[in-house]
Motif scaffolding. Structure first.
Motif: not given
Length: 239
Positions: A7-8, A13-14, A98-100, A238-239
């Motif tokens: 993600t930005e 991650a998307r 990200w950790p997930e 805020e992704w």
């Protein structure tokens, strides 16, 4: 085809794909993570992986993001085929911290090994191939998000040794998620490789945390994966 991009703000991650991409992945995860009573030490990790699967399933139902992507059609093809069709496909997407996502990717390795021990396993199994392609997409995205030397070190270490998810203190992932959320973009860029190490290998922080969780679980006589921490995720990320 499923694609995964950071993600930005590097918060997560998307994961993007069409309905059938997501449907195939959801069915594969459920199939691979099916366990029997003898595999109960994996129940905590299974629940955690299925929580990500739940988000993906809801993305397939249109509960998250909708995107439009070019599908390769153009006027010359339509003219030659004498048809008028859309030049874009509808893609669906969902963001995962990200950790997930890293824990899910690593945990799926062990579920694949368990799956291979079943009588109905064969090397061309579609569900396993779907999972491995998903994992490869995550790792490829991680490669683009890390410095080259950090990624090479992480991959060399994970190929030699990886922490087992047996009786994993899954609440630790919540702690890492919240730490990551509250970082700045610059801090995430500097720390993503450290978080990857923490998830792949049980460090002293994890060992101390699990010891504390086990102590409480023994008092209230509860399985470790059913222990709940009084933690709250922000309503907006805020992704």
């Amino acid at each position: 085809m499923i694609s995964i991009q950071s993600t930005e703000n590097l918060t997560g991650a998307r994961i993007s794909g069409d309905f059938w991409d997501f449907d195939e992945l959801v069915h594969a995860i459920h199939h691979i993570t099916t366990i029997d009573e003898s595999d109960s030490p994996y129940e905590g990790a299974r629940i955690r992986v299925l929580s990500v699967c739940y988000d993906i399933r809801h993305a397939a139902q249109g509960d998250h993001n909708i995107e439009f992507v070019m599908n390769g059609m153009h006027k010359d093809i339509m003219k030659s085929q004498n048809v008028i069709v859309p030049e874009q496909n509808v893609y669906l997407s969902v963001e995962i911290l990200w950790p997930e996502l890293l824990f899910t990717t690593i945990a799926l390795n062990e579920f694949i090994q368990l799956y291979k021990g079943r009588n109905n396993f064969h090397y061309w199994n579609l569900h396993m191939t779907t999972i491995q392609k998903f994992q490869a997409n995550v790792i490829d995205c991680l490669k683009d998000s890390l410095k080259s030397q950090d990624f090479k070190l992480f991959m060399s270490m994970i190929q030699l040794h990886q922490t087992s998810i047996v009786d994993y203190a899954i609440q630790y992932i919540d702690l890492l998620n919240l730490k990551f959320i509250h970082m700045s973009l610059e801090e995430r860029q500097a720390s993503l490789s450290t978080f990857a190490y923490k998830i792949a290998f049980k460090d002293t922080e994890y060992i101390a945390f699990k010891k504390q969780i086990l102590k409480t679980a023994s008092i209230i006589k509860s399985p470790i994966y059913e222990m709940e921490l009084s933690l709250e995720y922000p309503e907006e990320i805020e992704w």
